[in-house]
Design a protein around this motif. Sequence first.
Motif, PDB file in Angstrom:
ATOM      1  N   THR A 229       7.637  -6.258  -7.245  1.00  0.00           N
ATOM      2  CA  THR A 229       7.124  -5.598  -6.043  1.00  0.00           C
ATOM      3  C   THR A 229       6.624  -6.620  -5.030  1.00  0.00           C
ATOM      4  N   SER A 230       5.916  -7.641  -5.517  1.00  0.00           N
ATOM      5  CA  SER A 230       5.354  -8.642  -4.598  1.00  0.00           C
ATOM      6  C   SER A 230       6.441  -9.333  -3.788  1.00  0.00           C
TER       7      SER A 230
ATOM      8  N   SER B  18       3.464  -2.145 -15.914  1.00  0.00           N
ATOM      9  CA  SER B  18       3.250  -1.947 -14.480  1.00  0.00           C
ATOM     10  C   SER B  18       2.723  -3.217 -13.823  1.00  0.00           C
TER      11      SER B  18
ATOM     12  N   HIS C  90       4.801  -5.184 -10.874  1.00  0.00           N
ATOM     13  CA  HIS C  90       4.206  -5.356  -9.553  1.00  0.00           C
ATOM     14  C   HIS C  90       4.098  -6.835  -9.177  1.00  0.00           C
TER      15      HIS C  90
ATOM     16  N   LYS D  13       8.016  -6.654  -1.234  1.00  0.00           N
ATOM     17  CA  LYS D  13       7.098  -6.213  -0.185  1.00  0.00           C
ATOM     18  C   LYS D  13       6.713  -7.353   0.756  1.00  0.00           C
TER      19      LYS D  13
ATOM     20  N   GLN E  40      -1.557  -4.607  -8.144  1.00  0.00           N
ATOM     21  CA  GLN E  40      -1.798  -3.291  -7.567  1.00  0.00           C
ATOM     22  C   GLN E  40      -0.820  -3.042  -6.418  1.00  0.00           C
ATOM     23  N   PRO E  41      -0.376  -1.792  -6.240  1.00  0.00           N
ATOM     24  CA  PRO E  41       0.650  -1.509  -5.225  1.00  0.00           C
ATOM     25  C   PRO E  41       0.119  -1.231  -3.823  1.00  0.00           C
ATOM     26  N   ASP E  42      -1.216  -1.125  -3.657  1.00  0.00           N
ATOM     27  CA  ASP E  42      -1.767  -0.642  -2.391  1.00  0.00           C
ATOM     28  C   ASP E  42      -2.386  -1.752  -1.537  1.00  0.00           C
ATOM     29  N   ILE E  43      -1.896  -2.972  -1.665  1.00  0.00           N
ATOM     30  CA  ILE E  43      -2.515  -4.111  -0.986  1.00  0.00           C
ATOM     31  C   ILE E  43      -1.776  -4.535   0.279  1.00  0.00           C
ATOM     32  N   TYR E  44      -0.603  -3.992   0.508  1.00  0.00           N
ATOM     33  CA  TYR E  44       0.296  -4.594   1.505  1.00  0.00           C
ATOM     34  C   TYR E  44      -0.016  -4.213   2.947  1.00  0.00           C
ATOM     35  N   ASP E  45      -0.642  -3.071   3.173  1.00  0.00           N
ATOM     36  CA  ASP E  45      -1.038  -2.723   4.540  1.00  0.00           C
ATOM     37  C   ASP E  45      -2.064  -3.729   5.062  1.00  0.00           C
ATOM     38  N   ASN E  46      -2.997  -4.120   4.218  1.00  0.00           N
ATOM     39  CA  ASN E  46      -4.016  -5.090   4.608  1.00  0.00           C
ATOM     40  C   ASN E  46      -3.389  -6.464   4.855  1.00  0.00           C
TER      41      ASN E  46
END
Length: 316
Positions: free
Chosen positions: A167-168, A159, A163, A171, A116-122
């Motif tokens: 992406t990992s 996808s 990711h 990021k 998933q792409p939305d994990i990096y802020d955490n």
Amino acid sequence: MFQEYLAGSADIFSGIGALTTGVIAFKIALGLFRFISAHFLSRALGLTANLQKAGSWAVVTGGTDGIGKAYAEQLAAKGINMVLISRSLSKLTDMARDVEEKYKVKTLVIEADFSQPDIYDNIRANIEKLDIGVLVNNVGMSYDFPEYFAEVEDPNFVSRLLHLNCTSVAKMTQIVLPIMLKKRQGYIINIGSSAGSSPTPFLTLYSACKAFVDTFTRALSIEYSGSGVNFQLVSPYFVVSKLSKMWKPSIFVPTPTTFVKGALATVGVQTTTNGFWSHSVQDWIMAVIPMSVITNGLLDNRRRALKKRANAKQNQ
């Protein structure tokens, strides 16, 4: 006159041949020296990086199984605190408990699904204040078996694989690199694959992703040369793991523990490595094997996998 010309030409070509032979012999000797130094003498010669000095914490993605777990254990054995990031909280908790009890270090677990792409802020919020000296970008996925790209059945496969494998890496590096640059020391170890060294048909997207990891790591190594931050690309062949679906260790298929022990000895010695001595030997062999042979082998694996799946469906 013509005979003299021929004699002179023969002398020139003989000289060129001798020079070429000498260059080839020198390259072979240099390659053997580097191979022996990296895989057998690095610790004895004091060439291996002192990872403990880079920082009190290491971050390992996908650190609950296979190569990632072995990196986490062996870094913890050096007295480095561990940040373990994976999607299974229960595995993370078990792993953290074992590491703390066995190696007497601190751990931090972060539950994150790298598909998933939305994990990096955490992730950033949890680790940005830590003294991170080592990042191991290990998390990834491959095909279940060699397959034609258009025939992969999972609609989310593309996808997810992008990711997890691309992406990992980008990021996590984006999060950790500024921490290392600020103190001018650190090691970022990216786990690629031998499949990224050249186009691998029937594992096409996986191969392309690992080629990205290869290029990304090499370019950053040049870009940040002299910064104190070191980058290493590790491109293994088969290791005993769920990802490889190989369970019996051998000279050419080491256990994750054996593989990582060899790979860690090359940190600070090689920017790009196959990690383990026998994998370097395999790399030399694969360089001279025709692509047709590799393709036929992958097709045979595909046929066996499809037959096994068909038989399993019949027995349900």
